[in-house]
Design a protein around this motif. Structure first.
Motif, PDB file in Angstrom:
ATOM      1  N   ASN A   1     -12.396  -2.652 -10.494  1.00 16.34           N
ATOM      2  CA  ASN A   1     -11.562  -1.655 -11.158  1.00 16.34           C
ATOM      3  C   ASN A   1     -10.113  -2.050 -10.904  1.00 16.34           C
ATOM      4  N   TYR A   2      -9.432  -2.556 -11.932  1.00 11.66           N
ATOM      5  CA  TYR A   2      -8.118  -3.146 -11.711  1.00 11.66           C
ATOM      6  C   TYR A   2      -7.067  -2.122 -11.295  1.00 11.66           C
ATOM      7  N   LYS A   3      -7.233  -0.861 -11.667  1.00 11.78           N
ATOM      8  CA  LYS A   3      -6.264   0.154 -11.266  1.00 11.78           C
ATOM      9  C   LYS A   3      -6.397   0.472  -9.781  1.00 11.78           C
ATOM     10  N   GLU A   4      -7.619   0.678  -9.323  1.00 11.19           N
ATOM     11  CA  GLU A   4      -7.825   0.927  -7.901  1.00 11.19           C
ATOM     12  C   GLU A   4      -7.458  -0.303  -7.077  1.00 11.19           C
ATOM     13  N   TYR A   5      -7.748  -1.475  -7.614  1.00 11.19           N
ATOM     14  CA  TYR A   5      -7.390  -2.717  -6.918  1.00 11.19           C
ATOM     15  C   TYR A   5      -5.878  -2.811  -6.755  1.00 11.19           C
ATOM     16  N   LEU A   6      -5.136  -2.482  -7.813  1.00  7.47           N
ATOM     17  CA  LEU A   6      -3.671  -2.508  -7.746  1.00  7.47           C
ATOM     18  C   LEU A   6      -3.156  -1.505  -6.719  1.00  7.47           C
ATOM     19  N   SER A   7      -3.694  -0.303  -6.718  1.00  6.37           N
ATOM     20  CA  SER A   7      -3.245   0.727  -5.783  1.00  6.37           C
ATOM     21  C   SER A   7      -3.470   0.288  -4.341  1.00  6.37           C
ATOM     22  N   LEU A   8      -4.631  -0.304  -4.071  1.00  6.89           N
ATOM     23  CA  LEU A   8      -4.937  -0.765  -2.715  1.00  6.89           C
ATOM     24  C   LEU A   8      -3.999  -1.888  -2.291  1.00  6.89           C
ATOM     25  N   GLN A   9      -3.730  -2.820  -3.187  1.00  5.67           N
ATOM     26  CA  GLN A   9      -2.850  -3.939  -2.841  1.00  5.67           C
ATOM     27  C   GLN A   9      -1.401  -3.475  -2.652  1.00  5.67           C
ATOM     28  N   CYS A  10      -0.994  -2.434  -3.380  1.00  3.15           N
ATOM     29  CA  CYS A  10       0.350  -1.876  -3.176  1.00  3.15           C
ATOM     30  C   CYS A  10       0.486  -1.302  -1.777  1.00  3.15           C
ATOM     31  N   ASP A  11      -0.523  -0.563  -1.336  1.00  3.87           N
ATOM     32  CA  ASP A  11      -0.478   0.001   0.016  1.00  3.87           C
ATOM     33  C   ASP A  11      -0.454  -1.101   1.069  1.00  3.87           C
ATOM     34  N   SER A  12      -1.286  -2.127   0.881  1.00  2.00           N
ATOM     35  CA  SER A  12      -1.359  -3.220   1.851  1.00  2.00           C
ATOM     36  C   SER A  12      -0.053  -3.996   1.917  1.00  2.00           C
ATOM     37  N   ALA A  13       0.515  -4.331   0.757  1.00  2.00           N
ATOM     38  CA  ALA A  13       1.774  -5.084   0.736  1.00  2.00           C
ATOM     39  C   ALA A  13       2.908  -4.273   1.341  1.00  2.00           C
ATOM     40  N   LEU A  14       2.929  -2.982   1.077  1.00  2.00           N
ATOM     41  CA  LEU A  14       3.977  -2.124   1.631  1.00  2.00           C
ATOM     42  C   LEU A  14       3.936  -2.141   3.155  1.00  2.00           C
ATOM     43  N   ARG A  15       2.753  -2.039   3.725  1.00  5.00           N
ATOM     44  CA  ARG A  15       2.626  -2.060   5.184  1.00  5.00           C
ATOM     45  C   ARG A  15       3.050  -3.415   5.753  1.00  5.00           C
ATOM     46  N   ASN A  16       2.652  -4.489   5.092  1.00  5.84           N
ATOM     47  CA  ASN A  16       2.974  -5.817   5.604  1.00  5.84           C
ATOM     48  C   ASN A  16       4.478  -6.054   5.646  1.00  5.84           C
ATOM     49  N   ILE A  17       5.199  -5.596   4.637  1.00  6.00           N
ATOM     50  CA  ILE A  17       6.637  -5.863   4.565  1.00  6.00           C
ATOM     51  C   ILE A  17       7.430  -4.903   5.443  1.00  6.00           C
ATOM     52  N   VAL A  18       7.063  -3.633   5.457  1.00  5.85           N
ATOM     53  CA  VAL A  18       7.823  -2.638   6.226  1.00  5.85           C
ATOM     54  C   VAL A  18       7.772  -2.950   7.717  1.00  5.85           C
ATOM     55  N   ARG A  19       6.669  -3.511   8.194  1.00  3.40           N
ATOM     56  CA  ARG A  19       6.557  -3.823   9.620  1.00  3.40           C
ATOM     57  C   ARG A  19       7.519  -4.915  10.065  1.00  3.40           C
ATOM     58  N   ILE A  20       8.127  -5.614   9.121  1.00  2.00           N
ATOM     59  CA  ILE A  20       9.056  -6.687   9.470  1.00  2.00           C
ATOM     60  C   ILE A  20      10.457  -6.150   9.730  1.00  2.00           C
ATOM     61  N   TYR A  21      10.797  -5.021   9.127  1.00  3.42           N
ATOM     62  CA  TYR A  21      12.174  -4.508   9.144  1.00  3.42           C
ATOM     63  C   TYR A  21      12.303  -3.292  10.059  1.00  3.42           C
ATOM     64  N   PRO A  22      13.499  -3.113  10.661  1.00  2.52           N
ATOM     65  CA  PRO A  22      13.798  -1.841  11.320  1.00  2.52           C
ATOM     66  C   PRO A  22      14.335  -0.852  10.294  1.00  2.52           C
TER      67      PRO A  22
END
Length: 339
Positions: free
Chosen positions: A183-204
């Motif tokens: 399901n490409y919509k659910e897949y997109l939503s999941l990847q958005c959450d994952s990418a957000l966590r990966n990038i935010v953890r790098i910055y203060p």
């Protein structure tokens, strides 16, 4: 799976008129066979009237920025992308596993209902159209906006923050979107959450000393609050790498909400206020010292008054109190001797 775009002629109107004409011929054949007692003609007319509705199922209408992925007995045969009125093999079925998926985003084709009535093509009554339904799993090719729920994430210093993003995206390869992921919509939503966590953890959240956000081993001034455009671009690239397999294009990602988590928000607000007060006081003191130096220099240059070290110290003290105080000074007039 590679997308195959069908260049079918837009012959839906001609085929619909042909089928209507054949229906009329079938009805005429039944009447003629019954009157003239020609049984074979009547049988042919009855058979056609009984099964003549099947070709109408092959009628498809596409509006601009819509696509239809077609399969025949489980085999992918191609995608219709241009707007128009088509007729395809009536045994073809359209596929869109995400047709009924409703995320927190802009509207989808046909509201996700996944079905369209024959009345939209033939103009039949609502009662008649409710009995005959055709699959209408259209895929929107428009640019859509996905607003995922706010997430609570720890920044690189361990401070919990709440952050939300808006992602502008569209489908560029319908075959990958339909067949390569569930399901490409659910897949997109999941990847958005994952990418957000990966990038935010790098910055203060705010600029912090001795923090490397670029990965080059050198401390920099990157932060979520001060480098929002850089952070958003890194999030976009991270999501794009993940959803390439689903045939999606991430056009833009923007941070829509950024704040400390409620449990530390009050403390961090006090910290920000204290930092602002210190910076303001430092500026006031620097200005006051400069004004005192200027006053002493002007007095010495013009020879207005000669002050010993003790009087200079008293004057400096008084001027600093006046210039750095929060309230207006109350002057005291000395009418006696200076000494």
């Amino acid at each position: 799976m590679k997308e195959k775009v069908l260049n079918n002629k837009k012959n839906g109107m001609a085929m619909m008129l042909l089928f209507l004409l054949l229906y009329a011929v079938g009805v005429g054949a039944i009447a003629f066979g019954a009157v003239q007692e020609v049984i074979p003609v009547m049988v042919v007319g009855i058979v056609w009237v009984a099964i003549g509705w099947i070709p109408f199922v092959g009628l498809r209408v596409l509006k601009p920025q819509e696509a239809l992925v077609l399969t025949l007995f489980g085999k992918y045969i191609g995608t219709l992308k241009e707007n128009g009125f088509y007729w395809v093999n009536p045994f073809c079925s359209s596929v869109n596993p995400a047709a009924k998926t409703k995320l927190n985003q802009s509207g989808d084709v046909d509201g996700g209902s996944g079905k369209g009535s024959l009345a939209s093509v033939l103009g039949a009554s609502a009662k008649e159209s409710s009995e005959v339904l055709i699959t209408n799993n259209k895929i929107s090719l428009k640019i859509m906006t996905l607003n995922n729920n706010r997430q609570k994430i720890n920044d690189c210093l361990g401070n919990p923050i709440e952050i939300g993003i808006a992602v502008m995206w569209r489908v560029v390869d319908t075959a990958k979107a339909v067949f390569d992921v569930d399901n490409y919509k659910e897949y997109l939503s999941l990847q958005c959450d994952s990418a957000l966590r990966n990038i935010v953890r790098i910055y203060p959240y705010d600029v912090a000393p001795n923090v490397d956000t670029t990965g080059d081993g050198i401390a920099d001034e990157g932060s979520l609050r001060g480098s929002s455009e850089v952070v958003a671009e890194r999030i976009r690239k991270e999501i794009q790498q993940k959803v390439e397999i689903a045939g999606l294009e991430i056009i833009e990602a923007r941070i829509t909400y950024l704040a400390y988590a409620p449990e530390i928000a009050a403390v961090m607000l006090q910290r920000q206020q204290a930092s602002a007060i210190i910076d303001a006081r430092k500026m006031i003191v620097d200005g006051a010292v400069g004004m005192v130096e200027m006053a002493l220099d002007r007095l010495n240059e013009n020879g207005v008054v000669e002050l010993d070290e003790e009087r200079k110290a008293a004057m400096v003290s008084n001027l600093l109190v006046v210039l750095c105080g929060n309230r207006d000074a109350q002057p005291i007039v000395n009418s006696g001797s200076l000494y």
